[in-house]
Design a protein around this motif. Structure first.
Motif, PDB file in Angstrom:
ATOM      1  N   LEU A  44     -16.667 -81.886 -11.514  1.00 22.35           N
ATOM      2  CA  LEU A  44     -16.241 -80.559 -12.403  1.00 22.35           C
ATOM      3  C   LEU A  44     -15.261 -80.968 -13.380  1.00 22.35           C
ATOM      4  O   LEU A  44     -14.588 -80.317 -13.575  1.00 22.35           O
ATOM      5  CB  LEU A  44     -15.412 -80.040 -11.255  1.00 22.35           C
ATOM      6  CG  LEU A  44     -15.902 -79.331  -9.741  1.00 22.35           C
ATOM      7  CD1 LEU A  44     -15.027 -78.853  -9.240  1.00 22.35           C
ATOM      8  CD2 LEU A  44     -17.229 -78.384 -10.298  1.00 22.35           C
ATOM      9  N   ASN A  45     -15.389 -81.927 -14.097  1.00 24.44           N
ATOM     10  CA  ASN A  45     -14.206 -82.138 -15.103  1.00 24.44           C
ATOM     11  C   ASN A  45     -12.873 -82.630 -14.920  1.00 24.44           C
ATOM     12  O   ASN A  45     -11.809 -82.739 -15.662  1.00 24.44           O
ATOM     13  CB  ASN A  45     -14.389 -81.516 -16.794  1.00 24.44           C
ATOM     14  CG  ASN A  45     -16.207 -81.912 -17.508  1.00 24.44           C
ATOM     15  OD1 ASN A  45     -17.102 -82.443 -16.740  1.00 24.44           O
ATOM     16  ND2 ASN A  45     -16.371 -80.290 -17.157  1.00 24.44           N
ATOM     17  N   GLY A  46     -12.397 -83.355 -13.267  1.00 23.54           N
ATOM     18  CA  GLY A  46     -11.811 -83.401 -12.983  1.00 23.54           C
ATOM     19  C   GLY A  46     -10.745 -82.255 -12.637  1.00 23.54           C
ATOM     20  O   GLY A  46      -9.625 -82.270 -12.707  1.00 23.54           O
ATOM     21  N   ASP A  47     -11.448 -80.741 -12.771  1.00 26.82           N
ATOM     22  CA  ASP A  47     -10.401 -80.208 -12.249  1.00 26.82           C
ATOM     23  C   ASP A  47      -9.863 -80.294 -10.645  1.00 26.82           C
ATOM     24  O   ASP A  47     -11.067 -80.724  -9.671  1.00 26.82           O
ATOM     25  CB  ASP A  47     -11.695 -78.771 -12.222  1.00 26.82           C
ATOM     26  CG  ASP A  47     -11.362 -78.356 -13.029  1.00 26.82           C
ATOM     27  OD1 ASP A  47     -10.872 -78.975 -14.314  1.00 26.82           O
ATOM     28  OD2 ASP A  47     -12.767 -77.640 -14.049  1.00 26.82           O
ATOM     29  N   PRO A  48      -9.153 -79.875 -10.051  1.00 21.70           N
ATOM     30  CA  PRO A  48      -8.564 -79.860  -8.552  1.00 21.70           C
ATOM     31  C   PRO A  48      -9.506 -79.472  -7.758  1.00 21.70           C
ATOM     32  O   PRO A  48     -10.306 -78.295  -7.957  1.00 21.70           O
ATOM     33  CB  PRO A  48      -7.553 -80.118  -8.437  1.00 21.70           C
ATOM     34  CG  PRO A  48      -7.300 -78.829  -9.966  1.00 21.70           C
ATOM     35  CD  PRO A  48      -8.158 -78.925 -10.733  1.00 21.70           C
ATOM     36  N   VAL A  49     -10.261 -79.598  -6.521  1.00 25.30           N
ATOM     37  CA  VAL A  49     -10.456 -79.122  -5.308  1.00 25.30           C
ATOM     38  C   VAL A  49      -9.713 -79.520  -4.254  1.00 25.30           C
ATOM     39  O   VAL A  49      -9.079 -80.699  -4.198  1.00 25.30           O
ATOM     40  CB  VAL A  49     -12.094 -79.646  -4.836  1.00 25.30           C
ATOM     41  CG1 VAL A  49     -12.819 -79.176  -6.023  1.00 25.30           C
ATOM     42  CG2 VAL A  49     -11.796 -81.156  -5.197  1.00 25.30           C
ATOM     43  N   ARG A  50      -9.728 -78.101  -3.193  1.00 29.94           N
ATOM     44  CA  ARG A  50      -9.171 -78.471  -1.740  1.00 29.94           C
ATOM     45  C   ARG A  50      -9.804 -79.355  -0.719  1.00 29.94           C
ATOM     46  O   ARG A  50     -10.666 -79.908  -0.904  1.00 29.94           O
ATOM     47  CB  ARG A  50      -8.865 -77.225  -0.801  1.00 29.94           C
ATOM     48  CG  ARG A  50      -8.462 -76.375  -1.798  1.00 29.94           C
ATOM     49  CD  ARG A  50      -7.653 -74.753  -1.297  1.00 29.94           C
ATOM     50  NE  ARG A  50      -9.522 -74.212  -0.353  1.00 29.94           N
ATOM     51  CZ  ARG A  50      -9.224 -73.485   0.491  1.00 29.94           C
ATOM     52  NH1 ARG A  50      -8.187 -72.880   0.782  1.00 29.94           N
ATOM     53  NH2 ARG A  50     -10.505 -72.917   0.450  1.00 29.94           N
ATOM     54  N   THR A  51      -9.331 -80.837   0.033  1.00 30.83           N
ATOM     55  CA  THR A  51      -9.920 -81.752   0.486  1.00 30.83           C
ATOM     56  C   THR A  51      -9.518 -81.026   2.370  1.00 30.83           C
ATOM     57  O   THR A  51     -10.177 -79.797   2.548  1.00 30.83           O
ATOM     58  CB  THR A  51      -8.380 -82.965   0.683  1.00 30.83           C
ATOM     59  OG1 THR A  51      -7.214 -82.348   1.006  1.00 30.83           O
ATOM     60  CG2 THR A  51      -7.874 -83.403  -0.710  1.00 30.83           C
ATOM     61  N   LEU A  52     -10.367 -82.255   3.140  1.00 31.40           N
ATOM     62  CA  LEU A  52     -11.031 -81.822   3.924  1.00 31.40           C
ATOM     63  C   LEU A  52      -9.165 -81.188   5.372  1.00 31.40           C
ATOM     64  O   LEU A  52      -8.575 -80.314   5.886  1.00 31.40           O
ATOM     65  CB  LEU A  52     -10.782 -82.917   4.446  1.00 31.40           C
ATOM     66  CG  LEU A  52     -12.432 -83.327   4.290  1.00 31.40           C
ATOM     67  CD1 LEU A  52     -12.820 -84.660   5.096  1.00 31.40           C
ATOM     68  CD2 LEU A  52     -13.512 -82.083   5.050  1.00 31.40           C
ATOM     69  N   LYS A  53      -8.515 -81.396   3.865  1.00 32.06           N
ATOM     70  CA  LYS A  53      -6.759 -80.958   5.137  1.00 32.06           C
ATOM     71  C   LYS A  53      -6.617 -79.514   5.091  1.00 32.06           C
ATOM     72  O   LYS A  53      -5.935 -79.028   5.571  1.00 32.06           O
ATOM     73  CB  LYS A  53      -5.643 -81.550   4.037  1.00 32.06           C
ATOM     74  CG  LYS A  53      -4.726 -81.892   4.581  1.00 32.06           C
ATOM     75  CD  LYS A  53      -3.091 -82.879   4.116  1.00 32.06           C
ATOM     76  CE  LYS A  53      -2.637 -83.439   4.920  1.00 32.06           C
ATOM     77  NZ  LYS A  53      -1.789 -84.419   3.955  1.00 32.06           N
ATOM     78  N   HIS A  54      -7.704 -79.202   4.179  1.00 32.92           N
ATOM     79  CA  HIS A  54      -7.786 -77.303   4.100  1.00 32.92           C
ATOM     80  C   HIS A  54      -8.897 -76.246   5.129  1.00 32.92           C
ATOM     81  O   HIS A  54      -9.172 -75.522   4.712  1.00 32.92           O
ATOM     82  CB  HIS A  54      -8.001 -76.740   2.879  1.00 32.92           C
ATOM     83  CG  HIS A  54      -6.113 -76.757   1.736  1.00 32.92           C
ATOM     84  ND1 HIS A  54      -5.127 -75.983   1.976  1.00 32.92           N
ATOM     85  CD2 HIS A  54      -6.149 -77.695   1.090  1.00 32.92           C
ATOM     86  CE1 HIS A  54      -4.747 -76.599   1.325  1.00 32.92           C
ATOM     87  NE2 HIS A  54      -5.010 -77.397   0.779  1.00 32.92           N
TER      88      HIS A  54
END
Length: 235
Positions: A44-54
Motif C-alpha cells: 500500500l505504498n507504505g500506508d499504515p495498516v492495523r496489526t493483529l493487536k486490533h
C-alpha cells in the motif's frame, strides 16, 4: 454469570519446584505486548495498516482457558535433549521424575506428521486437573503461538471423571537443528473447558433476502467502521 472452575493439583513434595498453571489471559506472550498497533504496508505504498493487536478473535484465542507450563529447563543440541532437574522420589505415586518422555515414530504410522527427530517428544505434566461435572477439557497447542519450536498434539479428556490422573502432551519437534534452552514455564498446552452435550446438528442452506441485506450492511460496517465487531458483537 458463573465461570467453570478447573482445579489443578500437584503432589505436595513438588509444589515448591513446579511453575504453576495460569489463566491464559494473564500470560499473554511478550511479543504481543511489544508488537506495534500499526505497521506500514509495502503493498500500500507504505500506508499504515492495523496489526493483529486490533483483532479481538485473535486476542480472545490467546486468552482462552488456562496454560500448563513446562516443569523445568530443557536444553537442546541438534536433536539431543538434556536437563538439570532433580525432583524428589515419590514412592506414593507412579509419576516419572523425568520432565519428558518419547513416543516411538511407529506410533504415528499413517499420520501425516513430519518428524524432525526420530521420535515424538512427550512433555510430562505433573498436575492433575479436575473439571466441573459434565465438562471435558480440550488440551491443545497454545493457540497462535507459532514461535514455539514444537507443536503439541490435541486431545480431549473427560477430566470431570479422570480427575485423579495426569494428562501428558505429545508434541512434534519442529526444528532438527535447534540449539538452545526451552525455559521452565514455557506454555506447553492450552486447556479449554468443553461442556459435554449432544453433538450439534448442522443445517446447510441459503440466505433469505433479509439475511442478504443484513449481511451486506454488516460487511459495509466492518469495512468502514473500526471496532465494529468489538463494540457490537464481542461478549
Amino acid at each position: 454469570m458463573t465461570h467453570p472452575q478447573i482445579i489443578a493439583r500437584c503432589h505436595p513434595a513438588l509444589e515448591a519446584l513446579l511453575p504453576k498453571p495460569t489463566a491464559a489471559r494473564a500470560a499473554l506472550p511478550d511479543w504481543l505486548r511489544a508488537m506495534p498497533s500499526e505497521a506500514p504496508a509495502e503493498t500500500l505504498n507504505g500506508d499504515p495498516v492495523r496489526t493483529l493487536k486490533h483483532c479481538p478473535p485473535f486476542l480472545d484465542a490467546l486468552s482462552l482457558g488456562i496454560l500448563i507450563p513446562l516443569a523445568t529447563d530443557l536444553h537442546f543440541d541438534k536433536g539431543a535433549v538434556s536437563w538439570d532437574w532433580d525432583p524428589p522420589a515419590l514412592p506414593d505415586t507412579l509419576i516419572s521424575r523425568s520432565p519428558i518422555a518419547l513416543h516411538l515414530p511407529e506410533q504415528a504410522t499413517g499420520a501425516p506428521y513430519p518428524l524432525a527427530v526420530n521420535s515424538i517428544l512427550k512433555f510430562l505434566n505433573f498436575w492433575t486437573l479436575e473439571a466441573p461435572s459434565g465438562t471435558s477439557l480440550l488440551f491443545t497447542h497454545p493457540l497462535n503461538r507459532e514461535e514455539l519450536p514444537f507443536r503439541t498434539l490435541s486431545g480431549v479428556v473427560d477430566c470431570d471423571l479422570f480427575r485423579d490422573g495426569y494428562v501428558h502432551f505429545p508434541a512434534l519437534w519442529l526444528d532438527r537443528d535447534f540449539t538452545g534452552t526451552l525455559p521452565a514455564g514455557t506454555p506447553i498446552a492450552q486447556v479449554i473447558p468443553l461442556p459435554r452435550s449432544a453433538p450439534p446438528e448442522l443445517t446447510v442452506t441459503t440466505m433469505t433476502e433479509a439475511q442478504i441485506t443484513a449481511n451486506r450492511a454488516l460487511q459495509t460496517d466492518l469495512a468502514t467502521t473500526p471496532g465494529t465487531y468489538r463494540k457490537r458483537f464481542r461478549h
